[in-house]
Write a protein that holds these residues in place. Structure first.
Motif, short mmCIF file in Angstrom:
data_model
loop_
_atom_site.label_atom_id
_atom_site.label_comp_id
_atom_site.label_asym_id
_atom_site.label_seq_id
_atom_site.Cartn_x
_atom_site.Cartn_y
_atom_site.Cartn_z
N VAL A 209 -1.15 1.50 66.07
CA VAL A 209 -1.08 2.64 66.99
C VAL A 209 -1.85 2.32 68.27
CG1 VAL A 209 -1.83 5.01 67.36
CG2 VAL A 209 -0.70 4.39 65.22
N GLN A 213 0.56 2.60 71.33
CA GLN A 213 0.36 3.86 72.04
C GLN A 213 -0.91 3.72 72.88
OE1 GLN A 213 0.79 7.37 69.54
NE2 GLN A 213 2.31 6.35 68.26
N ASP A 218 1.61 2.34 79.96
CA ASP A 218 2.84 2.68 79.26
C ASP A 218 3.39 1.44 78.56
OD1 ASP A 218 2.82 5.34 80.17
OD2 ASP A 218 3.77 4.75 82.06
N GLU A 224 7.63 -1.19 71.45
CA GLU A 224 7.09 -0.45 70.31
C GLU A 224 7.98 -0.62 69.09
OE1 GLU A 224 5.36 4.01 69.27
OE2 GLU A 224 6.82 3.78 70.89
N GLY A 250 -1.25 8.24 64.91
CA GLY A 250 -1.07 8.34 66.35
C GLY A 250 -1.58 9.67 66.88
N GLN A 283 1.83 11.07 74.35
CA GLN A 283 1.79 10.37 73.07
C GLN A 283 1.52 11.34 71.93
OE1 GLN A 283 -1.26 7.56 74.07
NE2 GLN A 283 0.15 6.11 75.03
N ASN A 287 4.06 12.09 68.69
CA ASN A 287 3.66 11.99 67.29
C ASN A 287 3.86 13.31 66.56
OD1 ASN A 287 2.65 9.21 67.06
ND2 ASN A 287 1.09 9.85 68.52
#
Length: 325
Positions: A209, A213, A218, A224, A250, A283, A287
């Motif tokens: 994570v 993230q 970014d 990812e 996350g 983010q 999640n």
């Protein structure tokens, strides 16, 4: 003390230049002596943290990974002289060539798998679900300025249900700003590792994570997904099996970072971190969109405001006004 340490290490009279630090009180200098270079870490007043750094560095090196080699150390004084791994941080390499982000993230995921397959060093701290939930209360204390009892309990329940399994070694700050690309090395050693003194035992997907993230930049969705696929395959699970634990970890990390960045402004007088709040909020929302986190999403929606420009400016206006305690 600095001069005496460098003299004993054979680096007396070396030229020095300050290197960018991080959110901690540690400072770094690059030293030159002829054609040789090294990095001096100064963690004065943090003997225990310095010893933790040395312990984890030795463990990582023994696994064939690439922490900076320790050239000399005086833990009591907080000085460590390190191999200079260069300036090719993941952030810099990817900025120069965005097409490299996918293979670099895949390589980092493979390093995590390799690291997690080995027995961790002894006597590491371990956070329970309750401990993690308590850490996330920084978001209510500093970011939202409210009581966070409901959030802590709901997060604790979600962590226990979705991510309270196997304990492995976590490096805690495993992100692009602490990883270097060393393509002349082979295999897992191509990924240089920095800033791991807070290592502890925890859940397998937490460092993943941190990587994918990233609070400060970014990450491309394709990067990812590629790294998640590598990680899931290495664990012998499906991508769908990995998703609930990845989402709750996350959410936990995003909540903690919202609180940490607000605290860095309000208590430590460092407003520069506020620029990242909208990214971390996105983010968090991503999640919380997982169906398994419906209860946690409802609590967050009720308690936490979005970091719109007015809120961010309100935090900035109070920068440095909360004393240490």
């Amino acid at each position: 003390m600095r001069a005496a340490f460098l003299r004993a290490a054979g680096w007396a009279g070396a030229r020095a230049a300050h290197l960018a630090g991080d959110a901690s009180a540690r400072s770094y200098e690059r030293l030159w002596q002829g054609s040789d270079s090294a990095v001096l870490m100064d963690a004065a007043g943090a003997e225990a943290e310095t010893r933790d750094f040395l312990k984890i560095a030795a463990h990582l090196a023994a696994l064939g990974l690439s922490p900076p080699q320790v050239l000399a150390a005086d833990p009591a004084a907080g000085f460590v002289l390190l191999e200079d791994l260069g300036d090719d941080l993941y952030t810099s390499v990817i900025a120069r060539d965005p097409a490299l982000e996918i293979p670099l993230c895949e390589a980092a995921a493979e390093v995590l798998l390799h690291l997690q397959q080995a027995a961790p060093p002894p006597d590491l701290p371990e956070f329970s679900a309750a401990d993690w939930a308590d850490q996330a209360l920084l978001v209510t204390e500093f970011y939202a300025g409210i009581d966070g009892g409901d959030l802590a309990q709901t997060l604790r329940d979600a962590l226990c249900a979705l991510a309270d399994g196997q304990r492995i070694l976590l490096l805690r700050d495993f992100h692009a700003g602490n990883l270097l690309w060393l393509p002349r090395r082979k295999g897992h050693a191509r990924v240089g590792l920095l800033d791991f003194q807070q290592a502890q035992l925890g859940q397998p997907a937490y460092d993943l994570v941190s990587l994918l993230q990233d609070a400060r930049r970014d990450v491309q969705p394709a990067s990812e997904e590629a790294a998640l696929a590598v990680f899931a395959q290495g664990l012998g699970v499906s991508r769908a099996d990995l998703a609930p634990g990845y989402a709750v970890l996350g959410a936990l990390r995003a909540l903690r970072i919202l609180g940490i960045f607000a605290r860095l402004c309000l208590r430590d007088g460092k407003p520069g971190y506020l620029i990242h709040l909208p990214r971390v909020w996105r983010q968090l929302q991503g999640n919380l969109a997982h169906p398994a986190l419906a209860r946690l999403r409802a609590v967050c929606d009720r308690l936490l405001p979005a970091p719109d420009p007015a809120m961010i400016e309100g935090l900035r206006a109070r920068c440095g006004t909360i004393p240490f305690r």
